[in-house]
Design a protein around this motif. Structure first.
Motif, PDB file in Angstrom:
ATOM      1  N   ALA A 199       0.790  -1.167   0.046  1.00 44.28           N
ATOM      2  CA  ALA A 199       0.031   0.108   0.106  1.00 44.28           C
ATOM      3  C   ALA A 199       0.704   1.161  -0.018  1.00 44.28           C
ATOM      4  N   HIS A 200       2.102   1.155   0.769  1.00 44.97           N
ATOM      5  CA  HIS A 200       3.008   2.496   0.797  1.00 44.97           C
ATOM      6  C   HIS A 200       3.650   2.635  -0.637  1.00 44.97           C
ATOM      7  N   TYR A 201       3.972   1.574  -1.219  1.00 49.43           N
ATOM      8  CA  TYR A 201       4.650   1.638  -2.302  1.00 49.43           C
ATOM      9  C   TYR A 201       3.750   1.928  -3.555  1.00 49.43           C
ATOM     10  N   LEU A 202       2.548   1.762  -3.626  1.00 50.05           N
ATOM     11  CA  LEU A 202       1.471   2.104  -4.575  1.00 50.05           C
ATOM     12  C   LEU A 202       1.242   3.516  -4.135  1.00 50.05           C
ATOM     13  N   SER A 203       1.189   3.925  -2.974  1.00 50.85           N
ATOM     14  CA  SER A 203       0.794   5.515  -2.747  1.00 50.85           C
ATOM     15  C   SER A 203       1.900   6.439  -3.275  1.00 50.85           C
ATOM     16  N   GLN A 204       2.980   5.816  -3.274  1.00 53.82           N
ATOM     17  CA  GLN A 204       4.094   6.821  -3.748  1.00 53.82           C
ATOM     18  C   GLN A 204       4.381   6.556  -5.336  1.00 53.82           C
ATOM     19  N   LEU A 205       3.611   5.589  -5.993  1.00 57.84           N
ATOM     20  CA  LEU A 205       4.119   5.597  -7.125  1.00 57.84           C
ATOM     21  C   LEU A 205       3.446   6.748  -8.166  1.00 57.84           C
ATOM     22  N   SER A 206       4.087   7.111  -9.026  1.00 55.43           N
ATOM     23  CA  SER A 206       3.986   8.164 -10.254  1.00 55.43           C
ATOM     24  C   SER A 206       4.625   7.844 -11.402  1.00 55.43           C
ATOM     25  N   PRO A 207       4.104   8.578 -12.410  1.00 57.95           N
ATOM     26  CA  PRO A 207       4.788   8.368 -13.912  1.00 57.95           C
ATOM     27  C   PRO A 207       6.235   8.358 -13.872  1.00 57.95           C
ATOM     28  N   ALA A 208       6.892   9.283 -12.861  1.00 59.30           N
ATOM     29  CA  ALA A 208       8.263   9.309 -13.033  1.00 59.30           C
ATOM     30  C   ALA A 208       9.019   8.300 -12.256  1.00 59.30           C
ATOM     31  N   ASN A 209       8.338   7.303 -11.847  1.00 59.63           N
ATOM     32  CA  ASN A 209       9.176   6.056 -10.882  1.00 59.63           C
ATOM     33  C   ASN A 209       8.440   5.003 -11.400  1.00 59.63           C
ATOM     34  N   ALA A 231       4.080  -9.839  -8.468  1.00 60.70           N
ATOM     35  CA  ALA A 231       4.219  -9.974  -9.785  1.00 60.70           C
ATOM     36  C   ALA A 231       3.314  -9.363 -10.564  1.00 60.70           C
ATOM     37  N   GLY A 232       1.842  -9.237 -10.129  1.00 58.09           N
ATOM     38  CA  GLY A 232       0.822  -8.475 -10.790  1.00 58.09           C
ATOM     39  C   GLY A 232       1.029  -7.157 -10.630  1.00 58.09           C
ATOM     40  N   VAL A 233       1.727  -6.506  -9.711  1.00 60.77           N
ATOM     41  CA  VAL A 233       1.793  -5.044  -9.433  1.00 60.77           C
ATOM     42  C   VAL A 233       3.018  -4.691 -10.348  1.00 60.77           C
ATOM     43  N   ASN A 234       4.183  -5.439 -10.338  1.00 56.50           N
ATOM     44  CA  ASN A 234       5.283  -5.288 -11.306  1.00 56.50           C
ATOM     45  C   ASN A 234       4.487  -5.132 -13.037  1.00 56.50           C
ATOM     46  N   ASP A 235       3.850  -6.128 -13.013  1.00 59.70           N
ATOM     47  CA  ASP A 235       3.673  -6.358 -14.476  1.00 59.70           C
ATOM     48  C   ASP A 235       2.670  -5.251 -14.969  1.00 59.70           C
ATOM     49  N   LEU A 236       1.642  -4.654 -13.909  1.00 54.03           N
ATOM     50  CA  LEU A 236       0.811  -3.635 -13.968  1.00 54.03           C
ATOM     51  C   LEU A 236       1.570  -2.345 -14.238  1.00 54.03           C
ATOM     52  N   GLN A 237       2.781  -2.060 -13.671  1.00 51.86           N
ATOM     53  CA  GLN A 237       3.729  -0.843 -13.944  1.00 51.86           C
ATOM     54  C   GLN A 237       4.113  -0.978 -15.043  1.00 51.86           C
TER      55      GLN A 237
END
Length: 447
Positions: A199-209, A231-237
Protein backbone atom coordinates in the motif's frame (compact mmCIF):
# COMPACT_ATOMS: atom_id res chain seq x y z
CA UNK A 1 -25.50 6.42 -14.96
CA UNK A 2 -22.84 6.85 -12.30
CA UNK A 3 -19.42 7.67 -13.75
CA UNK A 4 -16.39 6.45 -11.76
CA UNK A 5 -14.10 9.21 -10.54
CA UNK A 6 -10.66 8.98 -12.16
CA UNK A 7 -7.54 10.14 -10.37
CA UNK A 8 -4.15 10.96 -11.97
CA UNK A 9 -1.46 8.34 -11.45
CA UNK A 10 0.63 9.07 -8.39
CA UNK A 11 -1.99 11.25 -6.69
CA UNK A 12 -2.72 10.07 -3.16
CA UNK A 13 -6.42 9.52 -2.48
CA UNK A 14 -8.07 11.27 0.48
CA UNK A 15 -7.18 9.58 3.73
CA UNK A 16 -9.86 7.49 5.37
CA UNK A 17 -9.92 5.43 8.57
CA UNK A 18 -7.96 2.23 7.92
CA UNK A 19 -9.19 -1.02 9.40
CA UNK A 20 -7.02 -4.02 10.20
CA UNK A 21 -7.55 -7.35 8.46
CA UNK A 22 -5.82 -9.03 11.37
CA UNK A 23 -8.28 -7.45 13.80
CA UNK A 24 -11.20 -8.61 11.67
CA UNK A 25 -9.74 -12.11 11.54
CA UNK A 26 -9.30 -12.13 15.31
CA UNK A 27 -12.88 -10.94 15.82
CA UNK A 28 -14.13 -13.67 13.50
CA UNK A 29 -12.01 -16.22 15.39
CA UNK A 30 -13.35 -14.98 18.73
CA UNK A 31 -16.92 -15.24 17.47
CA UNK A 32 -16.23 -18.78 16.30
CA UNK A 33 -14.54 -19.63 19.60
CA UNK A 34 -17.49 -18.15 21.49
CA UNK A 35 -19.94 -20.33 19.59
CA UNK A 36 -17.66 -23.33 19.95
CA UNK A 37 -17.24 -22.60 23.68
CA UNK A 38 -21.00 -22.41 24.20
CA UNK A 39 -21.51 -25.73 22.45
CA UNK A 40 -18.59 -27.32 24.29
CA UNK A 41 -19.75 -25.97 27.65
CA UNK A 42 -23.24 -27.29 27.02
CA UNK A 43 -22.00 -30.78 26.08
CA UNK A 44 -19.49 -30.99 28.87
CA UNK A 45 -21.98 -29.60 31.40
CA UNK A 46 -24.48 -32.28 30.46
CA UNK A 47 -21.74 -34.89 30.78
CA UNK A 48 -20.68 -33.46 34.14
CA UNK A 49 -24.29 -33.53 35.33
CA UNK A 50 -24.59 -37.20 34.46
CA UNK A 51 -21.27 -37.94 36.13
CA UNK A 52 -22.30 -36.07 39.29
CA UNK A 53 -25.58 -37.99 39.42
CA UNK A 54 -23.71 -41.28 39.09
CA UNK A 55 -21.13 -40.20 41.69
CA UNK A 56 -23.81 -39.16 44.19
CA UNK A 57 -25.67 -42.43 43.60
CA UNK A 58 -22.43 -44.33 44.30
CA UNK A 59 -21.87 -42.29 47.48
CA UNK A 60 -25.43 -43.03 48.67
CA UNK A 61 -24.86 -46.72 47.96
CA UNK A 62 -21.62 -46.69 49.99
CA UNK A 63 -23.36 -44.90 52.88
CA UNK A 64 -26.11 -47.49 52.79
CA UNK A 65 -23.55 -50.30 52.90
CA UNK A 66 -21.80 -48.67 55.87
CA UNK A 67 -24.89 -48.05 58.03
CA UNK A 68 -27.24 -50.83 56.93
CA UNK A 69 -26.07 -53.47 59.40
CA UNK A 70 -25.77 -51.14 62.39
CA UNK A 71 -29.24 -49.72 61.76
CA UNK A 72 -30.71 -53.21 61.40
CA UNK A 73 -29.09 -54.27 64.67
CA UNK A 74 -30.38 -51.21 66.52
CA UNK A 75 -33.92 -51.89 65.27
CA UNK A 76 -33.69 -55.59 66.24
CA UNK A 77 -32.44 -54.69 69.68
CA UNK A 78 -34.96 -51.82 69.90
CA UNK A 79 -32.16 -49.45 70.90
CA UNK A 80 -33.87 -46.19 69.96
CA UNK A 81 -31.07 -43.99 71.25
CA UNK A 82 -28.49 -45.75 69.12
CA UNK A 83 -30.87 -45.75 66.18
CA UNK A 84 -31.37 -41.97 66.43
CA UNK A 85 -27.64 -41.39 66.76
CA UNK A 86 -26.95 -43.39 63.63
CA UNK A 87 -29.67 -41.53 61.67
CA UNK A 88 -28.12 -38.23 62.74
CA UNK A 89 -24.73 -39.46 61.54
CA UNK A 90 -26.14 -40.48 58.17
CA UNK A 91 -27.89 -37.12 57.78
CA UNK A 92 -24.64 -35.24 58.47
CA UNK A 93 -22.83 -36.83 55.55
CA UNK A 94 -22.48 -34.18 52.80
CA UNK A 95 -24.11 -36.06 49.88
CA UNK A 96 -27.20 -36.89 52.00
CA UNK A 97 -30.03 -34.42 52.05
CA UNK A 98 -32.72 -36.45 53.83
CA UNK A 99 -32.97 -39.86 55.57
CA UNK A 100 -36.21 -41.71 56.06
CA UNK A 101 -36.50 -44.96 58.05
CA UNK A 102 -39.69 -47.01 58.03
CA UNK A 103 -39.68 -49.60 60.87
CA UNK A 104 -41.90 -52.59 60.09
CA UNK A 105 -43.50 -54.44 63.01
CA UNK A 106 -45.86 -57.34 62.73
CA UNK A 107 -49.45 -56.40 63.37
CA UNK A 108 -48.61 -52.75 63.79
CA UNK A 109 -48.49 -49.70 61.52
CA UNK A 110 -44.98 -48.82 60.24
CA UNK A 111 -43.07 -46.33 62.34
CA UNK A 112 -41.43 -43.58 60.26
CA UNK A 113 -38.32 -41.71 61.36
CA UNK A 114 -37.16 -38.68 59.30
CA UNK A 115 -33.88 -36.82 59.50
CA UNK A 116 -33.13 -33.86 57.16
CA UNK A 117 -30.27 -31.37 56.90
CA UNK A 118 -31.30 -28.02 58.33
CA UNK A 119 -29.94 -26.00 55.39
CA UNK A 120 -31.00 -28.40 52.68
CA UNK A 121 -34.07 -28.14 50.48
CA UNK A 122 -34.56 -31.38 48.65
CA UNK A 123 -35.74 -31.32 45.03
CA UNK A 124 -36.46 -33.87 42.35
CA UNK A 125 -33.04 -33.38 40.69
CA UNK A 126 -30.96 -35.24 43.35
CA UNK A 127 -30.85 -39.08 43.17
CA UNK A 128 -32.43 -41.24 45.87
CA UNK A 129 -31.80 -44.80 47.12
CA UNK A 130 -34.17 -47.24 48.80
CA UNK A 131 -32.97 -50.39 50.61
CA UNK A 132 -34.75 -52.97 52.76
CA UNK A 133 -33.12 -53.50 56.19
CA UNK A 134 -32.61 -57.23 56.79
CA UNK A 135 -31.11 -58.64 59.98
CA UNK A 136 -29.78 -62.20 60.61
CA UNK A 137 -30.20 -62.97 64.34
CA UNK A 138 -28.56 -66.37 63.82
CA UNK A 139 -27.23 -68.36 60.97
CA UNK A 140 -29.84 -69.32 58.38
CA UNK A 141 -32.43 -66.86 59.65
CA UNK A 142 -33.28 -63.39 58.24
CA UNK A 143 -35.81 -60.80 59.25
CA UNK A 144 -36.96 -57.73 57.29
CA UNK A 145 -37.05 -54.95 59.81
CA UNK A 146 -37.66 -51.85 57.77
CA UNK A 147 -36.97 -49.73 54.71
CA UNK A 148 -34.23 -47.10 54.46
CA UNK A 149 -34.55 -44.21 51.98
CA UNK A 150 -31.58 -41.95 51.26
CA UNK A 151 -32.11 -38.78 49.19
CA UNK A 152 -29.22 -36.81 47.75
CA UNK A 153 -28.34 -33.26 48.74
CA UNK A 154 -29.45 -30.92 45.93
CA UNK A 155 -27.13 -28.10 47.01
CA UNK A 156 -24.08 -30.35 46.89
CA UNK A 157 -25.10 -31.64 43.48
CA UNK A 158 -25.53 -28.15 42.00
CA UNK A 159 -22.42 -26.77 43.68
CA UNK A 160 -20.32 -29.55 42.14
CA UNK A 161 -21.86 -28.83 38.73
CA UNK A 162 -21.24 -25.09 39.04
CA UNK A 163 -17.60 -25.65 39.97
CA UNK A 164 -17.06 -27.93 37.00
CA UNK A 165 -18.86 -25.57 34.56
CA UNK A 166 -16.79 -22.62 35.82
CA UNK A 167 -13.62 -24.63 35.26
CA UNK A 168 -14.80 -25.59 31.77
CA UNK A 169 -15.69 -21.96 30.84
CA UNK A 170 -12.39 -20.56 32.13
CA UNK A 171 -10.43 -23.24 30.27
CA UNK A 172 -12.29 -22.57 27.00
CA UNK A 173 -11.90 -18.78 27.32
CA UNK A 174 -8.16 -19.11 27.90
CA UNK A 175 -7.85 -21.43 24.92
CA UNK A 176 -9.88 -19.04 22.68
CA UNK A 177 -7.81 -15.99 23.69
CA UNK A 178 -4.57 -17.85 23.13
CA UNK A 179 -5.80 -19.08 19.73
CA UNK A 180 -6.93 -15.59 18.68
CA UNK A 181 -3.61 -14.09 19.79
CA UNK A 182 -1.67 -16.74 17.90
CA UNK A 183 -3.71 -16.18 14.74
CA UNK A 184 -3.29 -12.40 14.95
CA UNK A 185 0.46 -12.73 15.46
CA UNK A 186 0.84 -15.13 12.54
CA UNK A 187 -1.39 -13.04 10.26
CA UNK A 188 0.43 -9.81 11.12
CA UNK A 189 3.83 -11.43 10.56
CA UNK A 190 2.98 -13.20 7.30
CA UNK A 191 0.36 -10.92 5.68
CA UNK A 192 -0.26 -7.52 7.27
CA UNK A 193 3.28 -6.12 7.12
CA UNK A 194 3.58 -7.05 3.44
CA UNK A 195 0.19 -5.61 2.55
CA UNK A 196 1.11 -2.36 4.31
CA UNK A 197 4.38 -2.29 2.35
CA UNK A 198 2.48 -2.74 -0.94
CA UNK A 199 0.00 0.00 0.00
CA UNK A 200 2.82 2.43 0.84
CA UNK A 201 4.64 1.56 -2.39
CA UNK A 202 1.51 2.16 -4.48
CA UNK A 203 0.79 5.49 -2.73
CA UNK A 204 4.25 6.74 -3.78
CA UNK A 205 3.93 5.48 -7.36
CA UNK A 206 3.93 8.14 -10.10
CA UNK A 207 4.72 8.33 -13.84
CA UNK A 208 8.27 9.38 -12.94
CA UNK A 209 9.12 6.20 -10.99
CA UNK A 210 7.25 3.54 -12.94
CA UNK A 211 10.57 1.85 -13.71
CA UNK A 212 11.02 0.86 -10.05
CA UNK A 213 10.22 -2.70 -9.02
CA UNK A 214 8.24 -3.86 -6.01
CA UNK A 215 10.18 -6.23 -3.75
CA UNK A 216 8.71 -7.77 -0.60
CA UNK A 217 10.97 -8.53 2.34
CA UNK A 218 10.35 -12.27 2.33
CA UNK A 219 11.87 -15.43 1.00
CA UNK A 220 11.83 -15.68 -2.79
CA UNK A 221 11.22 -19.41 -2.50
CA UNK A 222 7.68 -18.79 -1.29
CA UNK A 223 5.05 -19.02 -4.01
CA UNK A 224 1.71 -17.92 -2.60
CA UNK A 225 -0.93 -15.20 -3.03
CA UNK A 226 1.46 -12.43 -1.96
CA UNK A 227 3.93 -13.56 -4.61
CA UNK A 228 1.16 -13.37 -7.22
CA UNK A 229 0.22 -9.88 -5.98
CA UNK A 230 3.85 -8.73 -6.16
CA UNK A 231 4.21 -10.05 -9.71
CA UNK A 232 0.87 -8.51 -10.70
CA UNK A 233 1.87 -5.04 -9.43
CA UNK A 234 5.17 -5.17 -11.33
CA UNK A 235 3.43 -6.35 -14.51
CA UNK A 236 0.86 -3.56 -14.17
CA UNK A 237 3.67 -1.00 -13.86
CA UNK A 238 5.25 -2.27 -17.10
CA UNK A 239 1.92 -2.01 -18.93
CA UNK A 240 1.32 1.49 -17.56
CA UNK A 241 4.77 2.59 -18.68
CA UNK A 242 4.10 1.35 -22.23
CA UNK A 243 0.65 2.94 -22.22
CA UNK A 244 1.99 6.32 -21.09
CA UNK A 245 4.63 6.27 -23.82
CA UNK A 246 1.95 5.58 -26.40
CA UNK A 247 -0.21 8.31 -24.90
CA UNK A 248 2.59 10.89 -25.16
CA UNK A 249 3.11 9.97 -28.81
CA UNK A 250 -0.62 10.28 -29.44
CA UNK A 251 -0.67 13.70 -27.76
CA UNK A 252 2.12 14.87 -30.02
CA UNK A 253 0.23 13.66 -33.09
CA UNK A 254 -2.91 15.32 -31.83
CA UNK A 255 -1.12 18.64 -31.29
CA UNK A 256 0.06 18.56 -34.91
CA UNK A 257 -3.55 18.50 -36.15
CA UNK A 258 -5.04 20.78 -33.51
CA UNK A 259 -4.56 24.06 -35.32
CA UNK A 260 -5.95 22.72 -38.57
CA UNK A 261 -8.92 21.25 -36.75
CA UNK A 262 -9.55 24.60 -35.03
CA UNK A 263 -9.60 26.36 -38.40
CA UNK A 264 -11.99 23.79 -39.83
CA UNK A 265 -14.27 24.10 -36.80
CA UNK A 266 -14.35 27.89 -37.06
CA UNK A 267 -15.15 27.68 -40.76
CA UNK A 268 -17.93 25.16 -40.24
CA UNK A 269 -19.26 27.20 -37.32
CA UNK A 270 -19.57 30.30 -39.47
CA UNK A 271 -21.35 28.30 -42.16
CA UNK A 272 -23.66 26.77 -39.59
CA UNK A 273 -24.52 30.16 -38.07
CA UNK A 274 -25.33 31.54 -41.51
CA UNK A 275 -27.47 28.51 -42.30
CA UNK A 276 -29.25 28.81 -38.95
CA UNK A 277 -29.92 32.49 -39.61
CA UNK A 278 -31.40 31.66 -43.01
CA UNK A 279 -33.43 28.83 -41.51
CA UNK A 280 -34.70 31.10 -38.76
CA UNK A 281 -35.71 33.69 -41.32
CA UNK A 282 -37.48 31.07 -43.42
CA UNK A 283 -39.25 29.63 -40.39
CA UNK A 284 -40.77 33.06 -39.63
CA UNK A 285 -41.66 34.17 -43.17
CA UNK A 286 -44.37 33.11 -45.56
CA UNK A 287 -42.51 31.65 -48.58
CA UNK A 288 -44.97 33.05 -51.15
CA UNK A 289 -45.44 36.64 -50.01
CA UNK A 290 -42.37 37.27 -47.85
CA UNK A 291 -44.66 38.45 -45.02
CA UNK A 292 -44.54 37.13 -41.50
CA UNK A 293 -46.15 33.70 -41.14
CA UNK A 294 -48.58 32.48 -38.50
CA UNK A 295 -45.75 31.31 -36.23
CA UNK A 296 -44.08 34.74 -36.20
CA UNK A 297 -47.40 36.42 -35.64
CA UNK A 298 -48.22 34.12 -32.69
CA UNK A 299 -44.87 34.94 -31.09
CA UNK A 300 -45.34 38.71 -31.28
CA UNK A 301 -49.06 39.06 -30.62
CA UNK A 302 -48.80 38.07 -26.94
CA UNK A 303 -45.80 40.36 -26.43
CA UNK A 304 -47.69 43.37 -27.81
CA UNK A 305 -50.83 42.38 -25.94
CA UNK A 306 -49.01 42.28 -22.58
CA UNK A 307 -47.29 45.59 -23.36
CA UNK A 308 -50.67 47.21 -24.09
CA UNK A 309 -52.01 45.85 -20.79
CA UNK A 310 -48.98 47.00 -18.79
CA UNK A 311 -48.62 50.49 -20.32
CA UNK A 312 -52.30 51.17 -21.04
CA UNK A 313 -51.55 51.87 -24.70
CA UNK A 314 -54.04 51.21 -27.52
CA UNK A 315 -53.67 48.12 -29.67
CA UNK A 316 -55.63 47.44 -32.86
CA UNK A 317 -55.90 44.50 -35.23
CA UNK A 318 -57.00 44.39 -38.90
CA UNK A 319 -58.39 41.16 -40.33
CA UNK A 320 -58.17 41.25 -44.17
CA UNK A 321 -59.68 38.79 -46.62
CA UNK A 322 -59.58 38.90 -50.45
CA UNK A 323 -63.13 38.89 -51.79
CA UNK A 324 -64.09 35.93 -53.99
CA UNK A 325 -60.53 34.64 -54.18
CA UNK A 326 -61.52 31.04 -54.95
CA UNK A 327 -63.39 32.08 -58.12
CA UNK A 328 -60.28 34.15 -58.98
CA UNK A 329 -58.12 31.04 -58.83
CA UNK A 330 -60.68 29.07 -60.80
CA UNK A 331 -60.77 31.74 -63.51
CA UNK A 332 -57.11 32.75 -63.78
CA UNK A 333 -55.29 29.72 -62.37
CA UNK A 334 -53.18 29.29 -59.27
CA UNK A 335 -50.09 30.90 -60.75
CA UNK A 336 -52.02 34.11 -61.40
CA UNK A 337 -53.58 33.77 -57.95
CA UNK A 338 -50.11 33.61 -56.36
CA UNK A 339 -49.08 36.73 -58.27
CA UNK A 340 -52.23 38.49 -57.00
CA UNK A 341 -51.33 37.63 -53.40
CA UNK A 342 -47.74 38.81 -53.93
CA UNK A 343 -48.98 42.15 -55.28
CA UNK A 344 -51.31 42.52 -52.28
CA UNK A 345 -48.39 41.69 -49.95
CA UNK A 346 -46.28 44.48 -51.46
CA UNK A 347 -49.16 46.90 -50.93
CA UNK A 348 -49.47 45.79 -47.29
CA UNK A 349 -45.75 46.32 -46.71
CA UNK A 350 -45.89 49.85 -48.15
CA UNK A 351 -49.04 50.78 -46.23
CA UNK A 352 -47.87 49.48 -42.85
CA UNK A 353 -44.19 50.30 -42.72
CA UNK A 354 -43.95 52.00 -39.31
CA UNK A 355 -41.79 50.47 -36.57
CA UNK A 356 -43.74 47.89 -34.55
CA UNK A 357 -46.43 47.31 -37.19
CA UNK A 358 -46.62 43.70 -38.31
CA UNK A 359 -48.33 42.23 -41.38
CA UNK A 360 -48.76 38.44 -41.47
CA UNK A 361 -50.37 35.94 -43.78
CA UNK A 362 -52.42 33.54 -41.62
CA UNK A 363 -54.35 31.71 -44.31
CA UNK A 364 -54.70 31.25 -48.06
CA UNK A 365 -56.13 34.71 -48.79
CA UNK A 366 -56.32 35.96 -45.17
CA UNK A 367 -53.98 38.58 -43.75
CA UNK A 368 -53.73 40.17 -40.31
CA UNK A 369 -52.19 43.49 -39.38
CA UNK A 370 -51.00 44.19 -35.81
CA UNK A 371 -50.99 47.92 -34.99
CA UNK A 372 -49.41 48.73 -31.55
CA UNK A 373 -50.14 52.24 -30.22
CA UNK A 374 -52.98 52.73 -32.71
CA UNK A 375 -56.59 53.23 -31.67
CA UNK A 376 -59.64 52.04 -33.60
CA UNK A 377 -60.19 55.34 -35.47
CA UNK A 378 -56.64 55.52 -36.82
CA UNK A 379 -56.76 51.80 -37.58
CA UNK A 380 -59.97 52.36 -39.54
CA UNK A 381 -58.30 55.14 -41.58
CA UNK A 382 -55.30 52.91 -42.26
CA UNK A 383 -57.62 50.14 -43.39
CA UNK A 384 -59.36 52.55 -45.78
CA UNK A 385 -55.96 53.57 -47.23
CA UNK A 386 -55.20 49.92 -47.80
CA UNK A 387 -58.54 49.29 -49.49
CA UNK A 388 -58.15 52.40 -51.69
CA UNK A 389 -54.60 51.40 -52.58
CA UNK A 390 -55.82 48.01 -53.76
CA UNK A 391 -58.48 49.75 -55.84
CA UNK A 392 -55.73 51.87 -57.43
CA UNK A 393 -53.84 48.70 -58.40
CA UNK A 394 -56.96 47.58 -60.29
CA UNK A 395 -56.04 43.89 -60.46
CA UNK A 396 -58.59 42.40 -62.89
CA UNK A 397 -61.18 40.06 -61.35
CA UNK A 398 -64.02 39.25 -63.73
CA UNK A 399 -65.40 36.57 -61.42
CA UNK A 400 -65.99 39.08 -58.58
CA UNK A 401 -69.58 39.94 -57.69
CA UNK A 402 -68.76 43.38 -56.25
CA UNK A 403 -66.24 44.94 -58.65
CA UNK A 404 -64.33 44.16 -61.86
CA UNK A 405 -61.08 44.19 -59.91
CA UNK A 406 -59.73 42.54 -56.77
CA UNK A 407 -61.14 43.97 -53.52
CA UNK A 408 -60.65 43.47 -49.78
CA UNK A 409 -63.00 43.10 -46.84
CA UNK A 410 -61.42 44.37 -43.62
CA UNK A 411 -62.46 44.01 -39.98
CA UNK A 412 -61.10 46.41 -37.36
CA UNK A 413 -60.96 45.78 -33.58
CA UNK A 414 -59.29 47.60 -30.70
CA UNK A 415 -58.13 46.11 -27.41
CA UNK A 416 -60.46 46.80 -24.51
CA UNK A 417 -58.79 46.07 -21.15
CA UNK A 418 -62.17 45.85 -19.39
CA UNK A 419 -63.61 43.08 -21.56
CA UNK A 420 -60.63 41.32 -23.12
CA UNK A 421 -58.45 39.14 -20.94
CA UNK A 422 -56.53 37.56 -23.83
CA UNK A 423 -55.44 38.29 -27.37
CA UNK A 424 -57.79 35.60 -28.67
CA UNK A 425 -60.76 37.79 -27.69
CA UNK A 426 -59.26 40.68 -29.66
CA UNK A 427 -58.82 38.40 -32.68
CA UNK A 428 -62.38 37.18 -32.28
CA UNK A 429 -63.65 40.76 -32.25
CA UNK A 430 -61.68 41.56 -35.44
CA UNK A 431 -62.96 38.37 -37.08
CA UNK A 432 -66.53 39.34 -36.20
CA UNK A 433 -65.93 42.77 -37.75
CA UNK A 434 -64.62 41.07 -40.93
CA UNK A 435 -67.76 38.97 -41.05
CA UNK A 436 -69.86 42.11 -40.82
CA UNK A 437 -67.90 43.69 -43.69
CA UNK A 438 -68.59 40.66 -45.86
CA UNK A 439 -72.22 40.54 -44.77
CA UNK A 440 -72.67 44.22 -45.69
CA UNK A 441 -71.52 43.57 -49.26
CA UNK A 442 -67.69 43.20 -49.15
CA UNK A 443 -65.10 45.72 -50.41
CA UNK A 444 -65.39 47.76 -47.21
CA UNK A 445 -64.07 48.24 -43.69
CA UNK A 446 -66.14 47.36 -40.60
CA UNK A 447 -65.51 47.62 -36.86
Amino acid sequence: MHNPVTRPLGQTPPSKPVGSLGRRLVLATLVFCLVFTLITVAVRSWSAWQANLAAMTSELTMIDQVFQRTLSKSIWEMDLESLQTQLDSVAQVAPVGRVELRILRAGRAPEVLNQQRAEGVISKWAPSLQRMLIYEPYAGASETLGELTLEGNDQVLWQRLIDEVASIVITQIIQSLMLAGLIMWLFNRSVTVHVQHIAHYLSQLSPANLQQTLRLDRSTARRDELSLLEAGVNDLQDKLSVHLAQQRQAEQDLAAHRDRLTELVDERTRELRAANARLEQLSRCDPLTGLANRRHFDELKDVEFRRAQRLGQPLSVLMCDVDFFKPYNDSYGHVQGDQCLQGLAELLKRTFARAGELVARIGGEEFVVLLPGCDADNAYLAAERLRQGLTTLAIEHRASQVAPYVTLSIGVAQFDPNTMGSFDLLMLRADQALYRAKHLGRDQVAH
